[in-house]
Motif scaffolding. Structure first.
Motif, mmCIF file in Angstrom:
data_model
loop_
_atom_site.group_PDB
_atom_site.id
_atom_site.type_symbol
_atom_site.label_atom_id
_atom_site.label_comp_id
_atom_site.label_asym_id
_atom_site.label_seq_id
_atom_site.Cartn_x
_atom_site.Cartn_y
_atom_site.Cartn_z
ATOM 1 N N SER A 13 0.833 -1.207 0.000
ATOM 2 C CA SER A 13 0.000 0.000 0.000
ATOM 3 C C SER A 13 0.861 1.248 0.000
ATOM 4 O O SER A 13 2.026 1.220 0.388
ATOM 5 C CB SER A 13 -0.890 0.028 1.246
ATOM 6 O OG SER A 13 -1.778 -1.056 1.226
ATOM 7 N N THR B 289 -3.476 4.397 2.221
ATOM 8 C CA THR B 289 -3.318 2.942 2.092
ATOM 9 C C THR B 289 -4.372 2.295 1.185
ATOM 10 O O THR B 289 -4.274 1.119 0.877
ATOM 11 C CB THR B 289 -3.339 2.252 3.470
ATOM 12 O OG1 THR B 289 -4.510 2.659 4.162
ATOM 13 C CG2 THR B 289 -2.109 2.598 4.271
ATOM 14 N N ALA C 174 -5.507 -3.325 4.557
ATOM 15 C CA ALA C 174 -4.372 -3.010 3.693
ATOM 16 C C ALA C 174 -4.042 -4.160 2.769
ATOM 17 O O ALA C 174 -3.453 -3.981 1.734
ATOM 18 C CB ALA C 174 -3.159 -2.651 4.536
#
Lengths: 498, 103
Positions: free
Chosen positions: A142, A147, A497
């Motif tokens: 990310s 993110t 994420a």
């Protein structure tokens, strides 16, 4: 200020002067990795134990009054297609998941001999094919600035790591923009050297006539520092140019744009529908700063490059990838699915070991080199590449640096690239790879909004013109400052994420 | 030009890449999308928009080719380590399935 926030130059200076130890620098960076990884997934392997041993050796040298070298105690993250003895080099592929190389890449040997530490291997697109990190078969990295967004690719893990303060430096590879595009997405510096400047011994090849090892950093000074070390000649790579390199440190020590001719590309005006306003504003800002610094702004025309660069790259990079990936046959290393016959061994191994993008590239590369397709696709592309290289030769008669956006826009949301958009994503970064030229991406500010995203600008010079690029970047950095370390997202976003 | 699933299967056999039925379908769609893009240069040359006549295929410029090294045998310290990492090794060699029939 925490130790992890220092530049590589400051770290090495402090360690050599005994102000702090290499071990203290390393622990600060390892702490940052531990804090960030849940959200960023920038790393594939963390080699904390190995790095601690390296730090202890550096500290021992300092204690004995010896000089560990210009990278004393500086942690460097390696893209996971660069071999380091004793750690897996997975290339983010199932094919090499468990393979541990018994040697160091030349650039690792060079940095290690200068006192560097190696805390781990960074996430990437499988075999360095992709521009978002999403072709990694492990986890998807990310962007530390948001993110939900990709850090870019294929060296996305390296860029996210340097932006997040895991280390002040990283080494990636760039075949069509894989260092510069993630550098622009993550708000840091990324440099693709001239083809033939840095040794590729011990680096897993993708497209050998385009691949280069390239560094990431947060300051132009650090970029010059690492380049001066990894660009040493190496007889182990027959394409690595012998002889003296310029003094890159001098290029950033006294930067000046006075009398430089900086060119914009006229033909990009026709592509404005593909380019985000933010990157065009970044380019304008860069040109204004150059003008303010005493440079003359000119323009150049690269019509063949702009129109035919993407298909030319598509054909040639696939052809070379098919050839480079032929070595994965299940016989000598990596994944092996045993069948009744040799043919079955190959087909089963490659069917299971390669991810979707690798399969697409191997098949397309095989196709453009098959029978009658060879002239229609491969030869036409190889000839077009000659015209592109000539176009740049001609352009550099009238300028010292060509400036353009690094990517069509800032970092995109993960999972939103495909088809036409993906093919055009490296439109602006692939020309230097086709022509063998050096190119650098630097941050030129942020977009607006509640989650501001970095915007990059790209500088291209003629062959062996790295000092020219570093000088210009350092001069502009005096106005805009170096890259800042991104704040880490709040903990507890692990599932999200990945 | 349309590329068929049958052609993709033949291509995969040439490249020695195993594909599932689903992958064959997806690959065929990718080819039919990407091949016209890849043909842009030859097409432009035929239309007279790109002059490739007499242009040599690109070769990376090596201005100072390294001098050939001395031709001598040196022991590789990595032999045992490389063999140890092989999927299958025997008597100092990589093992592959038999490729010749026994008499």
């Amino acid at each position: 200020m925490q130790l992890y926030e220092l530049s590589a130059t400051e770290m090495a200076r402090g360690v050599r002067a005994g102000e702090f130890s290499a071990s203290e620098v390393l622990e600060s960076c390892l702490g940052r990795i531990e804090e960030g990884e849940g959200a960023l997934a920038a790393m594939i392997t963390v080699t904390a134990g190995k790095a601690r041993e390296e730090a202890a050796l550096v500290d021992g040298m300092v204690a004995r009054g010896e000089d560990p070298g210009p990278l004393a105690g500086v942690p460097i993250i390696l893209k996971d297609n660069i071999c380091m003895r004793g750690a897996p080099v997975t290339c983010a592929s199932k094919m090499l998941e468990n393979w541990v190389p018994p040697y160091d890449a030349a650039v690792v040997e060079m940095a290690a001999a200068s006192g560097a530490l190696f805390p781990g291997k960074a996430n990437m697109d499988e075999f360095a094919m992709g521009n978002s990190g999403e072709f990694s078969v492990f986890t998807h990295p990310s962007n530390p600035w948001d993110t939900d967004r990709a850090p870019g690719g294929s060296s996305g893990g390296c860029a996210a790591a340097v932006a997040a303060g895991y280390a002040p430096l990283a080494l990636g590879t760039d075949t069509g923009g894989s260092v510069r595009q993630p550098a622009s997405f993550c708000g840091i510096y990324g440099l693709k050297p001239t083809w033939g400047l840095a040794s590729r011994r011990g680096v897993v090849p993708l497209a050998p006539t385009m691949d280069q090892v390239g560094p990431f950093a947060r300051t132009a000074e650090d970029l010059a520092l690492i380049l001066s070390i990894i660009s040493a000649p190496d007889g182990g790579d027959g394409t690595c140019r012998p002889g003296q390199r310029p003094d890159y440190g001098a290029a950033v020590a006294t930067p000046s744009l006075k009398g430089k001719r900086v060119a914009a590309i006229r033909d990009l005006e026709g592509l404005s529908s593909l380019l985000d306003d933010a990157v065009l504003e970044g380019l304008s800002k860069f040109l204004d700063l150059c003008r303010g610094g005493g440079a003359e702004i000119v323009d150049v025309s690269l019509p063949v490059t702009v129109e035919f660069g993407p298909p030319c790259y598509h054909v040639l990079s696939r052809a070379e990838a098919a050839s480079s990936l032929a070595r994965y046959d299940g016989v000598r290393y990596g994944l092996s699915k045993r069948g009744e016959s040799l043919s079955e061994l190959y087909t089963l191994t490659r069917g299971e070991g390669f991810g979707p993008e690798s399969k697409r590239r191997v098949l397309m590369g095989t196709w453009v080199m098959s029978g009658a397709n060879f002239d229609e696709y491969y030869t036409a592309a190889a000839k077009t590449r000659t015209l592109i290289a000539r176009e740049f030769d001609e352009a550099f008669k009238g300028c010292d640096i060509i400036a353009l956006p690094t990517a069509p826009g800032p970092a995109f949301i993960k999972g939103t690239q495909g088809g036409e958009r993906m093919r055009m994503a490296n439109l602006l970064t692939l020309p230097p790879n086709l022509a063998g030229l050096p190119a650098l991406s630097m941050n030129m500010g942020f977009t607006g909004g509640d989650k501001p995203l970095p915007v990059g600008v790209q500088l291209i010079a003629s062959r062996w013109g790295e000092a020219e690029l570093l000088n210009a970047a350092a001069a502009v950095e005096k106005s805009v400052g170096g890259a800042t370390v991104a704040s880490l997202p709040a903990r507890g976003k692990e599932g999200e994420a990945r | 030009m349309t590329i068929t699933e049958q052609e993709i299967r033949a291509l995969a056999e040439t490249a020695k890449v195993g594909l599932t039925d689903g992958e064959v379908t997806a690959m065929t769609a990718y080819f039919n999308d990407a091949v016209p893009f890849c043909g842009a240069m030859a097409r432009a040359a035929r239309e007279g928009r790109l002059d490739l006549d007499g242009v040599p295929p690109y070769a990376p410029a090596v201005e100072e080719p390294p001098a050939p090294g001395e031709d001598r045998a040196v022991p590789s310290p990595l032999r045992d380590e490389l063999l140890a990492a092989a999927p299958e090794a025997r008597d100092g060699f990589f093992v592959v399935p038999r490729i010749l029939e026994e008499e």
